[in-house]
Design a protein around this motif. Structure first.
Motif, PDB file in Angstrom:
ATOM      1  N   SER A 166      -6.259   8.483   1.892  1.00 19.56           N
ATOM      2  CA  SER A 166      -6.848   7.310   1.261  1.00 19.56           C
ATOM      3  C   SER A 166      -6.013   6.103   1.632  1.00 19.56           C
ATOM      4  N   ARG A 205      -5.659   3.343   0.204  1.00 21.06           N
ATOM      5  CA  ARG A 205      -4.906   2.801  -0.932  1.00 21.06           C
ATOM      6  C   ARG A 205      -3.728   3.684  -1.298  1.00 21.06           C
ATOM      7  N   ARG A 206      -3.926   4.982  -1.234  1.00 22.80           N
ATOM      8  CA  ARG A 206      -2.832   5.895  -1.590  1.00 22.80           C
ATOM      9  C   ARG A 206      -1.698   5.774  -0.582  1.00 22.80           C
ATOM     10  N   GLU A 246       0.141   2.584  -1.084  1.00 22.60           N
ATOM     11  CA  GLU A 246       1.006   2.625  -2.263  1.00 22.60           C
ATOM     12  C   GLU A 246       2.249   3.462  -1.980  1.00 22.60           C
ATOM     13  N   SER A 267       0.833  -3.282   1.549  1.00 21.50           N
ATOM     14  CA  SER A 267      -0.543  -3.566   1.169  1.00 21.50           C
ATOM     15  C   SER A 267      -1.490  -2.638   1.918  1.00 21.50           C
ATOM     16  N   MET A 268      -2.755  -2.728   1.596  1.00 21.62           N
ATOM     17  CA  MET A 268      -3.732  -1.872   2.255  1.00 21.62           C
ATOM     18  C   MET A 268      -3.946  -2.309   3.704  1.00 21.62           C
ATOM     19  N   ARG A 294      -4.784  -0.123   7.114  1.00 19.87           N
ATOM     20  CA  ARG A 294      -6.076  -0.197   7.784  1.00 19.87           C
ATOM     21  C   ARG A 294      -5.896  -0.304   9.283  1.00 19.87           C
TER      22      ARG A 294
END
Lengths: 251, 251
Positions: free
Chosen positions: B61, B63-64, B67, B72-73, B77
């Motif tokens: 994920s 986001r995971r 984190e 940041s995301m 990406r």
DNA sequence: TGTCGTGATCTGTGATCACAGTTAGGTTGG
DNA sequence: CCAACCTAACTGTGATCACAGATCACGACA
């Protein structure tokens, strides 16, 4: 092959009679494409690169490209990220992303790798090609001859037909990862190779390429793998030698 | 080799006496790295993949991961975009990004390509290797033997030493694009290859790998390119055969 | 008991904003 | 007339927000 990016979102409707469940009709419709915007921009930039329409050293601006394609900066960032990871584009540390300018050493290394990898692909294609594969190759060969020997020569069509011819051959090998590898090589070598071919569509290219293609096709038809490899190697070597002569390469 | 990502921004100061211009001192400092955050995340994911620490089929994920790495995301990406472009990760159309699960056919194609490409690299390395190159290979070979023959075997160290050994060899060929190609192949095959090696660090791997490495080293020392290729091909083929036996591959 | 709808939750994608750093062009001082 | 500075525009990078679509769990109906 210019395939302008359409900002309009692709339709994904196909209501299909909500009340009924007709199995045969459901099986008929096949997984609609659903391509993401970033992928479409990537494809657009890729085709520009292999066609030599982006010259080595040319600088790109994310915002300009985004505006030209009618999309936000985001999908362009993703596309440039991917292409930069492949070495097809180059992001300078400080600023600016540009088409890499190959040094002579880099170009020669690329050529050697093409001889190894595409040579292998040609061998395998000669062994595995189906009649349908051969028909496709023949068609692209005819298109190439026509574009190259026209007066005046249609350089854009010749470049496209040459690419289609080669990849029709490689696809006959039925090895997807191999094709990816070759695409990456073409992405790196495309700008110089085809930029030049656009400028000088005839010259040595016209003669030696057509001859090599003819030998290649003949070898594939006879399922003669070593001969196919030899013909393809000659094609690559002749084109590379021509590029080195014109000498647009960095020291 | 775990190299945790540091969220702290890299320093880029070095005031260097604004009034003076000391040429000798300025030439001494060499272009400080200035690695972007996205590149660091990419490197982290790459090392996890080739080490087999991300199992095939495992879902990630954005986001995971972001984190977990303290960023940041956005950089995640970019990293996933690049790795997906290489086929090292897979973004399913609807949702979720995961480590690809290779089918048997895909694994066999990858193995054939490794034989062609890495075989060529071994030949070239045998011709070009300097004494320093050979020393590095010897060192990694020793590390591999120690890790593999320890009791209990240190699987993580064996995986790392095996990778270092192979790439020390390939780097002796002095062909940067070739190394990129091989890294991409390892990125795809790494998860199954090394996931298994972590589970069964001894077995057939222990015996045949050490023997193949010994023959490989001997061939390189003698500058015997065909023998180097043959030894490396045996190494790859033995490992591949072992993987196929354990059969964690999709139909 | 099995099956289908349905909502909450989480996914990647895209847009927009903020920012440090670089480049280029104009201007000033010599 | 040339060189140095300085400002304004533009660069990629990163963060944050908005959103459509997918997944999963729970609950209602058959």
């Amino acid at each position: 092959m210019t395939a302008a990016v359409q900002p309009s979102r692709t339709a994904f409707e196909q209501p299909a009679s909500p009340g009924e469940t007709d199995a045969s009709a459901l099986d008929a419709i096949g997984a609609l494409p659903r391509e993401t915007l970033g992928e479409r921009v990537t494809g657009e930039l890729r085709s520009l690169l292999v066609a030599g329409r982006l010259a080595p050293g040319e600088k790109l601006s994310l915002r300009r490209v985004a505006e030209a394609l009618g999309v936000s900066m985001m999908p362009v960032r993703e596309a440039v990220s991917r292409l930069a990871a492949d070495g097809a584009l180059e992001v300078l540390p400080g600023r600016a992303v540009r088409v890499p300018v190959l040094s002579l050493a880099q170009f020669r290394e690329l050529t050697r790798l093409r001889l190894v990898v595409e040579g292998f692909a040609a061998e395998e294609a000669a062994r595995q090609a189906t009649p349908a594969d051969i028909d496709r190759i023949v068609a692209f060969d005819a298109a190439f001859r026509q574009a190259a020997s026209a007066d005046p020569p249609d350089s854009a069509a010749a470049v496209a037909a040459n690419r289609d011819l080669h990849f029709a051959l490689y696809e006959a090998a039925a090895m997807p990862s191999l094709i990816e590898m070759i695409e990456r090589l073409w992405l790196k070598a495309g700008p110089i190779l085809n930029l030049d071919m656009r400028h000088e569509p005839r010259r040595l290219e016209g003669g030696s390429a057509m001859q090599a293609h003819a030998r290649l096709l003949d070898a594939v038809r006879r399922r003669d793998a070593p001969a196919a490899r030899a013909a393809l190697e000659d094609d690559i070597a002749a084109a590379a030698a021509h590029i080195e002569e014109t000498g647009q390469l960095r020291a």
